[in-house]
Design a protein around this motif. Structure first.
Motif, PDB file in Angstrom:
ATOM      1  N   GLY A 332     -42.137  41.274  38.808  1.00  0.00           N
ATOM      2  CA  GLY A 332     -42.130  39.873  39.217  1.00  0.00           C
ATOM      3  C   GLY A 332     -43.475  39.433  39.759  1.00  0.00           C
ATOM      4  O   GLY A 332     -44.070  40.123  40.602  1.00  0.00           O
ATOM      5  N   ARG A 333     -43.951  38.303  39.283  1.00  0.00           N
ATOM      6  CA  ARG A 333     -45.290  37.833  39.660  1.00  0.00           C
ATOM      7  C   ARG A 333     -45.326  37.269  41.074  1.00  0.00           C
ATOM      8  O   ARG A 333     -46.289  37.494  41.814  1.00  0.00           O
ATOM      9  CB  ARG A 333     -45.753  36.797  38.636  1.00  0.00           C
ATOM     10  CG  ARG A 333     -46.039  37.450  37.288  1.00  0.00           C
ATOM     11  CD  ARG A 333     -45.891  36.511  36.110  1.00  0.00           C
ATOM     12  NE  ARG A 333     -45.853  37.289  34.866  1.00  0.00           N
ATOM     13  CZ  ARG A 333     -45.488  36.794  33.701  1.00  0.00           C
ATOM     14  NH1 ARG A 333     -45.111  35.529  33.602  1.00  0.00           N
ATOM     15  NH2 ARG A 333     -45.476  37.551  32.630  1.00  0.00           N
ATOM     16  N   MET A 378     -53.483  36.492  39.788  1.00  0.00           N
ATOM     17  CA  MET A 378     -52.072  36.163  39.853  1.00  0.00           C
ATOM     18  C   MET A 378     -51.811  34.665  39.930  1.00  0.00           C
ATOM     19  O   MET A 378     -50.778  34.187  39.455  1.00  0.00           O
ATOM     20  CB  MET A 378     -51.428  36.853  41.063  1.00  0.00           C
ATOM     21  CG  MET A 378     -51.339  38.372  40.955  1.00  0.00           C
ATOM     22  SD  MET A 378     -50.424  38.928  39.512  1.00  0.00           S
ATOM     23  CE  MET A 378     -48.874  38.091  39.775  1.00  0.00           C
ATOM     24  N   ALA A 379     -52.727  33.890  40.536  1.00  0.00           N
ATOM     25  CA  ALA A 379     -52.476  32.456  40.725  1.00  0.00           C
ATOM     26  C   ALA A 379     -52.211  31.726  39.404  1.00  0.00           C
ATOM     27  O   ALA A 379     -51.218  31.000  39.287  1.00  0.00           O
ATOM     28  CB  ALA A 379     -53.634  31.818  41.491  1.00  0.00           C
ATOM     29  N   VAL A 383     -48.560  30.018  38.239  1.00  0.00           N
ATOM     30  CA  VAL A 383     -48.449  28.620  37.824  1.00  0.00           C
ATOM     31  C   VAL A 383     -47.836  28.534  36.425  1.00  0.00           C
ATOM     32  O   VAL A 383     -46.961  27.695  36.159  1.00  0.00           O
ATOM     33  CB  VAL A 383     -49.826  27.931  37.853  1.00  0.00           C
ATOM     34  CG1 VAL A 383     -49.769  26.556  37.184  1.00  0.00           C
ATOM     35  CG2 VAL A 383     -50.308  27.785  39.286  1.00  0.00           C
ATOM     36  N   ALA A 384     -48.285  29.390  35.512  1.00  0.00           N
ATOM     37  CA  ALA A 384     -47.750  29.379  34.150  1.00  0.00           C
ATOM     38  C   ALA A 384     -46.252  29.678  34.142  1.00  0.00           C
ATOM     39  O   ALA A 384     -45.512  29.152  33.315  1.00  0.00           O
ATOM     40  CB  ALA A 384     -48.501  30.390  33.279  1.00  0.00           C
ATOM     41  N   GLN A 385     -45.803  30.518  35.075  1.00  0.00           N
ATOM     42  CA  GLN A 385     -44.397  30.902  35.118  1.00  0.00           C
ATOM     43  C   GLN A 385     -43.493  29.720  35.450  1.00  0.00           C
ATOM     44  O   GLN A 385     -42.334  29.681  35.029  1.00  0.00           O
ATOM     45  CB  GLN A 385     -44.197  32.016  36.154  1.00  0.00           C
ATOM     46  CG  GLN A 385     -42.758  32.467  36.310  1.00  0.00           C
ATOM     47  CD  GLN A 385     -42.637  33.795  37.012  1.00  0.00           C
ATOM     48  OE1 GLN A 385     -43.419  34.694  36.785  1.00  0.00           O
ATOM     49  NE2 GLN A 385     -41.647  33.917  37.881  1.00  0.00           N
ATOM     50  N   ILE A 386     -43.986  28.735  36.192  1.00  0.00           N
ATOM     51  CA  ILE A 386     -43.154  27.602  36.602  1.00  0.00           C
ATOM     52  C   ILE A 386     -43.613  26.308  35.935  1.00  0.00           C
ATOM     53  O   ILE A 386     -43.354  25.214  36.443  1.00  0.00           O
ATOM     54  CB  ILE A 386     -43.169  27.443  38.143  1.00  0.00           C
ATOM     55  CG1 ILE A 386     -44.597  27.285  38.670  1.00  0.00           C
ATOM     56  CG2 ILE A 386     -42.475  28.613  38.805  1.00  0.00           C
ATOM     57  CD1 ILE A 386     -44.678  27.008  40.167  1.00  0.00           C
ATOM     58  N   LYS A 457     -34.776  40.586  43.435  1.00  0.00           N
ATOM     59  CA  LYS A 457     -34.819  39.786  42.219  1.00  0.00           C
ATOM     60  C   LYS A 457     -36.236  39.795  41.633  1.00  0.00           C
ATOM     61  O   LYS A 457     -37.218  39.657  42.344  1.00  0.00           O
ATOM     62  CB  LYS A 457     -34.409  38.352  42.531  1.00  0.00           C
ATOM     63  CG  LYS A 457     -34.196  37.478  41.299  1.00  0.00           C
ATOM     64  CD  LYS A 457     -32.868  37.798  40.634  1.00  0.00           C
ATOM     65  CE  LYS A 457     -32.564  36.803  39.517  1.00  0.00           C
ATOM     66  NZ  LYS A 457     -31.319  37.126  38.839  1.00  0.00           N
ATOM     67  N   LYS A 458     -36.330  39.958  40.318  1.00  0.00           N
ATOM     68  CA  LYS A 458     -37.621  39.836  39.642  1.00  0.00           C
ATOM     69  C   LYS A 458     -37.989  38.366  39.525  1.00  0.00           C
ATOM     70  O   LYS A 458     -37.314  37.599  38.843  1.00  0.00           O
ATOM     71  CB  LYS A 458     -37.570  40.479  38.257  1.00  0.00           C
ATOM     72  CG  LYS A 458     -38.877  40.330  37.469  1.00  0.00           C
ATOM     73  CD  LYS A 458     -38.763  40.910  36.069  1.00  0.00           C
ATOM     74  CE  LYS A 458     -40.059  40.661  35.286  1.00  0.00           C
ATOM     75  NZ  LYS A 458     -39.975  41.176  33.903  1.00  0.00           N
ATOM     76  N   VAL A 459     -39.077  37.985  40.207  1.00  0.00           N
ATOM     77  CA  VAL A 459     -39.500  36.581  40.185  1.00  0.00           C
ATOM     78  C   VAL A 459     -40.995  36.530  39.902  1.00  0.00           C
ATOM     79  O   VAL A 459     -41.768  37.121  40.629  1.00  0.00           O
ATOM     80  CB  VAL A 459     -39.215  35.867  41.530  1.00  0.00           C
ATOM     81  CG1 VAL A 459     -39.511  34.375  41.399  1.00  0.00           C
ATOM     82  CG2 VAL A 459     -37.794  36.098  41.964  1.00  0.00           C
TER      83      VAL A 459
END
Length: 459
Positions: A332-333, A378-379, A383-386, A457-459
């Motif tokens: 999870g990121r 990671m930033a 951002v890409a994840q959401i 939880k993997k987030v």
């Protein structure tokens, strides 16, 4: 009979659909769902149009020659842009003892701070241009202005000349190099996105290793002017590679400029929390980069050894940008971002603050490089994840555009705190550690807004 009326059958393909207006399930928020539609396209899911083939998670190459060549080119971009920014501590120390010795540390700090600010502040504009036209012409523009600015800095002797050349012109170019490189990666990688970002971001760390040593040695051997010109020629060679390899997988889709495009993402609680957390973390993150050399010399470290501290810091950040990215794709990121952010803040308060010996300062530089390096890689992945990947340029630009204010003001505040302490660094260290700690805590809030208080939880 009415009580036994059958409900309408669920249409084929909609068995995973959940209305994001009424539910906060993983499928509506997170794009990393293996058994449902791509969750980061929240608007598309809400209206239920078919997902474009290029946006389908299964269509991302996640490897292959073409994708990895983009990574190589983006690595060169980060080496030349953020890598150059990472060596700002060398110039802070050099200007204080040479061309600008008549000025206070706080005044001189505006040069590297303005450099960082301008590079990040260009995000919203360049992000929009990227979404509309792609990376090609932006990279050409950036290559010219970054190199031209450094060439002009090589001729500078007055404070205003350094402000114009190194503080404004060069970072305008660096900004146009940095953002297209980061945005392109999101279009080629999905499952291994954080790892790809980590490899690309390690280019800035390698630049931060090479540039400080290179500039310091060249200044002694050929003078400041030629040291800057040689660095500019090196950047020219790498940017030729970048211009030939960096490209987006998704064709640009020109749309008119609408101010609300930059404001609307801030109405989403997860994105707003990520921006606020990053802003506060950035407030303190660059202080060790800018002042660790001066701090070491103030505690009796030789100038020769102190000159290698930035190289040590940036060398360990290479591992800090790649290894956490690899782990983040699996656990999870957001999880990894939170852990590494807290680690960086704790290192400042628990190790840098009480350090007095050469060994302690070197260990701090090593550990801080690893911890803070994870944030840079990671930033964009977080951002890409959401985010809707088709709007990644604007959303990434909005993030970095806002945190550029922290980059602008953080170092001058640090210089003012040194003056307040009459040459001491205690207030600067406490300020940096505390704002980074608060920023790390807001990343936790962002995670809670996505999945609640589920710790595993993997987030």
């Amino acid at each position: 009979m009415a009580s036994h009326e059958k409900k309408p059958a669920t249409p084929p393909g909609d068995n995973h659909y959940t209305n994001p207006a009424t539910s906060q399930t993983e499928a509506t928020i997170l794009p990393e769902v293996e058994d449902g539609p791509q969750g980061d396209l929240e608007e598309a899911v809400a209206e239920k149009p078919p997902i474009p083939s290029m946006m389908d998670p299964s269509s991302f190459p996640d490897g292959g020659l073409e994708a990895w060549m983009v990574v190589v080119g983006a690595f060169c971009c980060l080496f030349c842009s953020f890598g150059w920014i990472n060596c700002i501590g060398v110039f802070q120390e050099y200007y204080q003892t040479h061309q600008l010795k008549a000025y206070s540390p706080s005044t001189i700090a505006w040069i590297p701070s303005l450099e960082t600010f301008v590079m990040f502040a260009g995000g919203p504009i360049i992000g929009k241009l990227y979404d509309n036209y792609g990376p090609r012409y932006i990279l050409l523009f950036g290559s010219f202005f970054h190199i031209f600015g450094l060439m002009m800095a090589s001729l500078s002797t007055e404070y205003y000349q350094f402000i114009l050349s190194q503080g404004i012109c060069s970072p305008i170019g660096a900004s146009a190099i940095f953002y297209p490189a980061m945005s392109c990666i999101s279009t080629w990688f999905f499952k291994n996105r954080a790892l790809a970002f980590g490899i690309v971001a390690s280019g800035s760390s390698l630049g931060g290793v090479i540039f400080p040593i290179m500039v310091e040695r060249l200044v002694r051997e050929v003078g400041f002017g030629w040291a800057m010109r040689i660095a500019a020629f090196m950047i020219l060679g790498l940017m030729i590679i970048a211009n030939l390899t960096v490209k987006s997988r998704i064709p640009p889709s020109p749309r008119p400029l609408v101010l609300m495009e930059f404001i609307t993402p801030l109405t989403e609680i997860p994105f707003l929390c990520v921006v606020l957390a990053s802003f506060l973390f950035f407030f303190g993150m660059f202080l060790p980069f800018n002042y660790v050399i001066l701090y070491a010399q103030a505690h009796s470290m030789s100038a020769n050894l102190a000159g290698y501290l930035l190289a040590v810091l940036n060398a360990t950040s290479i591992f800090g940008r790649v290894i956490p990215g690899y782990v983040a794709d699996r656990v999870g990121r957001f999880n990894v971002m939170i852990v590494m952010s807290y680690f960086s803040a704790i290192i400042v308060l628990a190790l840098w603050l009480p350090s007095r010996s050469n060994a302690a300062i070197i260990i701090f530089a090593s550990l801080y490089g690893f911890g803070s390096g994870a944030f840079v890689s990671m930033a964009p992945a977080v951002v890409a994840q959401i985010s809707d990947i088709r709007k990644i340029g604007v959303r990434t630009g909005t993030l970095f555009g806002i945190i550029s204010i922290a980059a602008l003001t953080g170092n001058p505040i640090g210089g003012a705190l040194i003056i307040h302490d009459k040459g001491g660094f205690t207030s600067l260290q406490i300020f940096g550690g505390v704002v980074m700690m608060v920023g790390s805590s807001i990343f936790v809030v962002a995670r809670v807004s996505l999945v609640g208080f589920k710790l595993v939880k993997k987030v």
